[in-house]
Design a protein around this motif. Structure first.
Motif, PDB file in Angstrom:
ATOM      1  N   LEU A  71       0.653  -1.058  -0.204  1.00 12.41           N
ATOM      2  CA  LEU A  71       0.107  -0.092   0.344  1.00 12.41           C
ATOM      3  C   LEU A  71       0.877   1.191  -0.120  1.00 12.41           C
ATOM      4  CD1 LEU A  71      -2.346  -1.540   2.475  1.00 12.41           C
ATOM      5  CD2 LEU A  71      -3.320  -1.386   0.499  1.00 12.41           C
ATOM      6  N   ASN A  72       0.349   2.160  -0.672  1.00 11.73           N
ATOM      7  CA  ASN A  72       0.868   3.200  -0.797  1.00 11.73           C
ATOM      8  C   ASN A  72       0.583   4.301   0.426  1.00 11.73           C
ATOM      9  OD1 ASN A  72      -1.394   4.137  -2.017  1.00 11.73           O
ATOM     10  ND2 ASN A  72      -1.734   5.763  -2.091  1.00 11.73           N
ATOM     11  N   LYS A  73       1.017   5.071   0.858  1.00  8.75           N
ATOM     12  CA  LYS A  73       1.188   5.648   2.516  1.00  8.75           C
ATOM     13  C   LYS A  73       0.457   7.238   2.513  1.00  8.75           C
ATOM     14  CE  LYS A  73       3.099  10.200   1.227  1.00  8.75           C
ATOM     15  NZ  LYS A  73       3.888  11.336   1.069  1.00  8.75           N
ATOM     16  N   GLU A  74      -1.431   6.484   1.886  1.00 10.09           N
ATOM     17  CA  GLU A  74      -2.478   7.736   1.467  1.00 10.09           C
ATOM     18  C   GLU A  74      -3.239   6.304   1.849  1.00 10.09           C
ATOM     19  OE1 GLU A  74      -0.585  10.643  -0.793  1.00 10.09           O
ATOM     20  OE2 GLU A  74       0.153   7.946  -0.997  1.00 10.09           O
ATOM     21  N   ARG A  75      -2.602   5.194   1.661  1.00  7.28           N
ATOM     22  CA  ARG A  75      -3.966   3.590   2.380  1.00  7.28           C
ATOM     23  C   ARG A  75      -3.384   3.357   3.022  1.00  7.28           C
ATOM     24  NH1 ARG A  75      -4.247  -0.086  -2.537  1.00  7.28           N
ATOM     25  NH2 ARG A  75      -1.998   0.829  -3.160  1.00  7.28           N
ATOM     26  N   VAL A  76      -1.646   4.044   3.880  1.00  7.98           N
ATOM     27  CA  VAL A  76      -1.713   2.709   4.936  1.00  7.98           C
ATOM     28  C   VAL A  76      -2.278   4.029   5.774  1.00  7.98           C
ATOM     29  CG1 VAL A  76       0.168   3.079   6.345  1.00  7.98           C
ATOM     30  CG2 VAL A  76       0.364   1.969   4.557  1.00  7.98           C
ATOM     31  N   MET A  77      -2.620   5.073   6.327  1.00  6.04           N
ATOM     32  CA  MET A  77      -3.163   6.118   6.289  1.00  6.04           C
ATOM     33  C   MET A  77      -4.318   6.143   6.566  1.00  6.04           C
ATOM     34  SD  MET A  77      -1.236  10.085   5.290  1.00  6.04           S
ATOM     35  CE  MET A  77      -1.673  10.846   6.771  1.00  6.04           C
ATOM     36  N   LEU A  78      -4.690   5.338   5.931  1.00  7.10           N
ATOM     37  CA  LEU A  78      -6.590   4.948   5.487  1.00  7.10           C
ATOM     38  C   LEU A  78      -6.540   3.477   6.593  1.00  7.10           C
ATOM     39  CD1 LEU A  78      -9.330   5.751   4.265  1.00  7.10           C
ATOM     40  CD2 LEU A  78      -8.697   3.809   2.365  1.00  7.10           C
ATOM     41  N   ILE A  79      -6.112   2.931   6.535  1.00 11.16           N
ATOM     42  CA  ILE A  79      -6.521   2.261   7.850  1.00 11.16           C
ATOM     43  C   ILE A  79      -5.888   2.365   8.980  1.00 11.16           C
ATOM     44  CG2 ILE A  79      -5.173  -0.395   8.522  1.00 11.16           C
ATOM     45  CD1 ILE A  79      -4.469  -0.500   5.183  1.00 11.16           C
ATOM     46  N   GLU A  80      -4.963   3.037   9.494  1.00  8.31           N
ATOM     47  CA  GLU A  80      -4.562   3.872  10.999  1.00  8.31           C
ATOM     48  C   GLU A  80      -5.822   4.927  11.363  1.00  8.31           C
ATOM     49  OE1 GLU A  80      -0.778   5.787  10.188  1.00  8.31           O
ATOM     50  OE2 GLU A  80      -0.337   3.850  10.303  1.00  8.31           O
ATOM     51  N   TYR A  81      -6.543   5.670  10.153  1.00  6.08           N
ATOM     52  CA  TYR A  81      -7.840   6.125  10.342  1.00  6.08           C
ATOM     53  C   TYR A  81      -8.887   5.669  10.594  1.00  6.08           C
ATOM     54  CZ  TYR A  81     -11.837   8.295   8.019  1.00  6.08           C
ATOM     55  OH  TYR A  81     -12.712   9.097   8.250  1.00  6.08           O
ATOM     56  N   LEU A  82      -9.271   4.605   9.710  1.00 10.22           N
ATOM     57  CA  LEU A  82     -10.590   3.897   9.876  1.00 10.22           C
ATOM     58  C   LEU A  82     -10.096   2.981  11.310  1.00 10.22           C
ATOM     59  CD1 LEU A  82     -10.694   2.951   6.518  1.00 10.22           C
ATOM     60  CD2 LEU A  82     -12.154   3.982   7.719  1.00 10.22           C
ATOM     61  N   GLU A  83      -8.931   2.645  11.165  1.00  5.26           N
ATOM     62  CA  GLU A  83      -9.382   2.066  13.148  1.00  5.26           C
ATOM     63  C   GLU A  83      -8.800   3.497  13.972  1.00  5.26           C
ATOM     64  OE1 GLU A  83      -6.040  -1.693  11.881  1.00  5.26           O
ATOM     65  OE2 GLU A  83      -4.569  -0.151  12.296  1.00  5.26           O
ATOM     66  N   ARG A  84      -8.435   3.550  13.941  1.00 11.20           N
ATOM     67  CA  ARG A  84      -8.670   5.259  14.998  1.00 11.20           C
ATOM     68  C   ARG A  84      -9.835   5.777  14.705  1.00 11.20           C
ATOM     69  NH1 ARG A  84      -4.866   8.859  12.349  1.00 11.20           N
ATOM     70  NH2 ARG A  84      -7.001  10.061  11.937  1.00 11.20           N
ATOM     71  N   ASP A  85     -10.406   5.719  13.872  1.00 13.98           N
ATOM     72  CA  ASP A  85     -11.516   7.593  14.103  1.00 13.98           C
ATOM     73  C   ASP A  85     -12.622   6.419  13.740  1.00 13.98           C
ATOM     74  OD1 ASP A  85      -9.722   9.006  14.648  1.00 13.98           O
ATOM     75  OD2 ASP A  85      -9.349   9.878  13.314  1.00 13.98           O
ATOM     76  N   VAL A  86     -12.881   5.805  12.781  1.00 11.82           N
ATOM     77  CA  VAL A  86     -14.272   4.847  12.745  1.00 11.82           C
ATOM     78  C   VAL A  86     -14.830   3.787  13.076  1.00 11.82           C
ATOM     79  CG1 VAL A  86     -15.584   4.279  10.798  1.00 11.82           C
ATOM     80  CG2 VAL A  86     -14.096   6.176  10.055  1.00 11.82           C
ATOM     81  N   LEU A  87     -13.680   2.940  12.762  1.00 11.14           N
ATOM     82  CA  LEU A  87     -13.878   1.087  13.887  1.00 11.14           C
ATOM     83  C   LEU A  87     -13.866   1.269  14.717  1.00 11.14           C
ATOM     84  CD1 LEU A  87     -12.221  -0.892  11.176  1.00 11.14           C
ATOM     85  CD2 LEU A  87     -14.057  -0.089  10.695  1.00 11.14           C
ATOM     86  N   SER A  88     -13.616   1.807  15.086  1.00 10.83           N
ATOM     87  CA  SER A  88     -13.588   1.914  17.332  1.00 10.83           C
ATOM     88  C   SER A  88     -14.787   2.248  17.604  1.00 10.83           C
ATOM     89  CB  SER A  88     -11.807   2.851  17.948  1.00 10.83           C
ATOM     90  OG  SER A  88     -12.621   4.391  17.313  1.00 10.83           O
ATOM     91  N   ARG A  89     -16.270   3.317  16.761  1.00  9.10           N
ATOM     92  CA  ARG A  89     -17.441   3.952  17.177  1.00  9.10           C
ATOM     93  C   ARG A  89     -18.363   2.539  17.444  1.00  9.10           C
ATOM     94  NH1 ARG A  89     -17.713   9.998  14.164  1.00  9.10           N
ATOM     95  NH2 ARG A  89     -20.175   9.379  15.005  1.00  9.10           N
ATOM     96  N   THR A  90     -19.081   3.076  18.531  1.00 12.12           N
ATOM     97  CA  THR A  90     -20.428   2.273  18.460  1.00 12.12           C
ATOM     98  C   THR A  90     -21.174   3.141  17.989  1.00 12.12           C
ATOM     99  OG1 THR A  90     -20.281   3.346  20.369  1.00 12.12           O
ATOM    100  CG2 THR A  90     -19.326   1.156  20.755  1.00 12.12           C
TER     101      THR A  90
END
Length: 556
Positions: free
Chosen positions: A21-40
């Motif tokens: 993955l390029n850095k933007e998609r690495v950032m995407l995974i990090e952002y999803l795990e931090r700000d989206v997938l962690s939501r309830t």
């Protein structure tokens, strides 16, 4: 934590080293795990996700892991309201990556009874009719190929309609002047790199919200328009990924190389083209063969590199035989970081108060634009402070597709009324600047000499005239190229000046001399750059370093 099997699978492919993955998609995974997938407060509609995937694979083609990953986030909802979490989607992949095919699957599903929203109409927008018709034509042909689908859909030449939901998909061109009043459920913007502003986009999305769960899809490769709509979208994408704005402002899936050097390593191409991930499908193998042939052909014809890098690798490059400087160098006039850097850092502009400067003026076309500026030299850097004037009637008649009024609010230009740009605007600006800077000499061409000379000399300015402006271009070209390459030109954070510079066409004449022309005579203005060139012509003659000057005057 919320989860979906397709999302988890794609993330695990990366975590386990199965895909690059390029850095933007690495950032995407990090952002999803931090700000989206962690939501309830949100949930994946797993049934609808699987229905969409199964629909695509039954009637279209086998979907790749990254395509299933993208589909999952289209059906991410808030628990309380069952409203979509993401309204805007940005998909940027190298040419051949299946963007149109994936959108065809999604759009066809969204108008179907499986999605279930009545009259969920979809418009596909592009600059040309042929491009706009790509997905609608694919959907139409798919329906006509299968008798089962013909029981559920009517495929007309201009649109396809779902019989039960009365939802339809049709194509439109990007000219938004006659598109008010649309009642779409979703809009897809194909090859959005061609849009120079968001003017037409605003018209097409203005009808969204009248149907539940509105969506906007922006997809394509990168392109050649800088400071335009797509660059603004990419800036917004980085803010989302860095957590600097609301988490659901945009879903950005950006595939590109991380550096130009990676083009020479075919194992890195999957960063820009996720179809190339192993194991490759039959389609991907054929595509890889084609892309590899194009890469090898560049050895014999290097002129293809700009197109190959921009379209296949999503890494825009410019042909220096046609442009003043690469975009990274133009960008560096205001920033210390690359255009796609994770954090944008403004470049410090040296203090020029009371310093000696030389004025530059381009007043050739008094019915559209005029530009003025002051050029300073601080150590090895040329600092350019500029302002432009544009006629209101001109911008009403000519579609420039740039944010003129936004730039006016930033103080970069002034919109003026009247049949021409009055010379008094020019005079008043230079007079005001003389109060703060050591300004005495102004350089311009002789085109409006009868207007310019008496007006400025009456205020005590010394005028230097260039009788043949194109003749100085070849003299200055090496200096200009070197100054950009060494990051010795400073505009400050000035998108108008970057636009002027990027609009310049460098024409090499048969004798090897270069001229600075326009890439588009009517819509790609260069006035600010020409004023800069006029000032630069006399800069080293007038702008003597002040410390050296004083030492030279001392009698030891």
């Amino acid at each position: 934590m919320i989860n979906n099997k397709h999302v988890e699978h794609y993330i695990n492919l990366y975590r386990n080293g199965k895909i690059k993955l390029n850095k933007e998609r690495v950032m995407l995974i990090e952002y999803l795990e931090r700000d989206v997938l962690s939501r309830t407060d949100i949930y994946f509609d797993n049934k609808m996700i699987d229905d969409c995937i199964n629909f695509g694979e039954k009637w279209y083609f086998p979907l790749q892991d990254f395509q299933k990953f993208l589909i999952a986030f289209i059906f991410l909802f808030f628990k309380k309201t069952d409203r979509v979490f993401y309204r805007k989607f940005l998909w940027m992949l190298g040419r051949g990556g299946g963007k149109n095919g994936l959108f065809s699957v999604v759009a066809h599903f969204l108008i179907s009874e499986l999605h279930g929203i009545p009259e969920y109409n979809i418009s596909v927008v592009a600059n040309s009719e042929d491009q706009a018709k790509t997905s609608p034509d694919e959907i139409k042909k798919t329906v006509r190929r299968h008798s089962v689908l013909q029981k559920a859909f009517k495929a007309w030449e201009s649109k396809t309609t779902c019989i039960r939901t009365q939802s339809e998909i049709r194509y439109r061109t990007s000219n938004g002047e006659t598109k008010d009043g649309l009642r779409d459920g979703a809009v897809g913007f194909d090859e959005c790199h061609q849009y120079e502003s968001n003017k037409d986009v605003r018209v097409h999305i203005s009808g969204l919200g009248k149907k539940k769960n509105p969506r906007e899809f922006y997809f394509g490769t990168d392109g050649y328009v800088r400071e335009g709509f797509l660059d603004k979208m990419k800036e917004k994408a980085l803010k989302v990924l860095r957590g600097e704005t609301r988490a659901n402002a945009l879903f950005p899936f950006i595939c590109k190389l991380d550096s130009a050097d990676e083009v020479d390593d075919p194992t890195m191409w999957e960063k820009a083209q996720p179809m190339f991930c192993e194991p490759r499908s039959e389609y991907a193998e054929e595509l890889f063969y084609t892309v590899n042939e194009e890469y090898l052909d560049m050895a014999d014809d290097p002129s293809n590199r700009e197109e190959f890098m921009t379209k296949r690798m999503n890494w825009p490059e410019v042909d220096l035989e046609k442009s003043v400087a690469p975009w990274e160098e133009i960008w560096s006039t205001g920033y210390t970081t690359a255009p796609n850097a994770q954090e944008q850092i403004l470049r410090k502009v040296p203090d020029t108060l009371h310093r000696t400067c030389v004025g530059g003026l381009d007043y050739a076309r008094i019915k559209d634009f005029a530009s003025v500026g002051l050029l300073f030299k601080v150590n090895d850097d040329y600092v350019w402070k500029t302002h432009s004037f544009v006629r209101r009637e001109f911008i009403k008649k000519v579609k420039l597709n740039v944010p003129i009024y936004e730039w006016e609010e930033q103080g970069l230009l002034t919109v003026v009324d009247g049949p021409v740009i009055d010379i008094q605007h020019i005079v008043d600006w230079f007079v005001a600047m003389r109060e703060k800077y050591g300004l005495n000499t102004i350089v311009g061409d002789t085109f409006r000499l009868d207007l310019v000379k008496p007006a400025l000399e009456a205020e005590g300015f010394e005028l230097e005239f260039i009788r043949n402006p194109r003749a100085i271009h070849s003299l200055l070209a090496p200096k200009v190229e070197t100054a950009f390459a060494k990051r010795n030109i400073i505009y400050g954070d000035n998108p108008l000046m970057r636009w002027f510079t990027n609009n310049v066409l460098v024409k090499t004449k048969p004798d090897g001399n270069k001229e600075y022309l326009k890439k588009d005579e009517l819509r790609r203005k260069t006035d600010g750059f020409q004023a800069f060139i006029h000032a630069l012509f006399k800069a080293d003659e007038i702008l003597i370093d002040e410390e050296e000057f004083f030492l030279d005057e001392i009698d030891f």
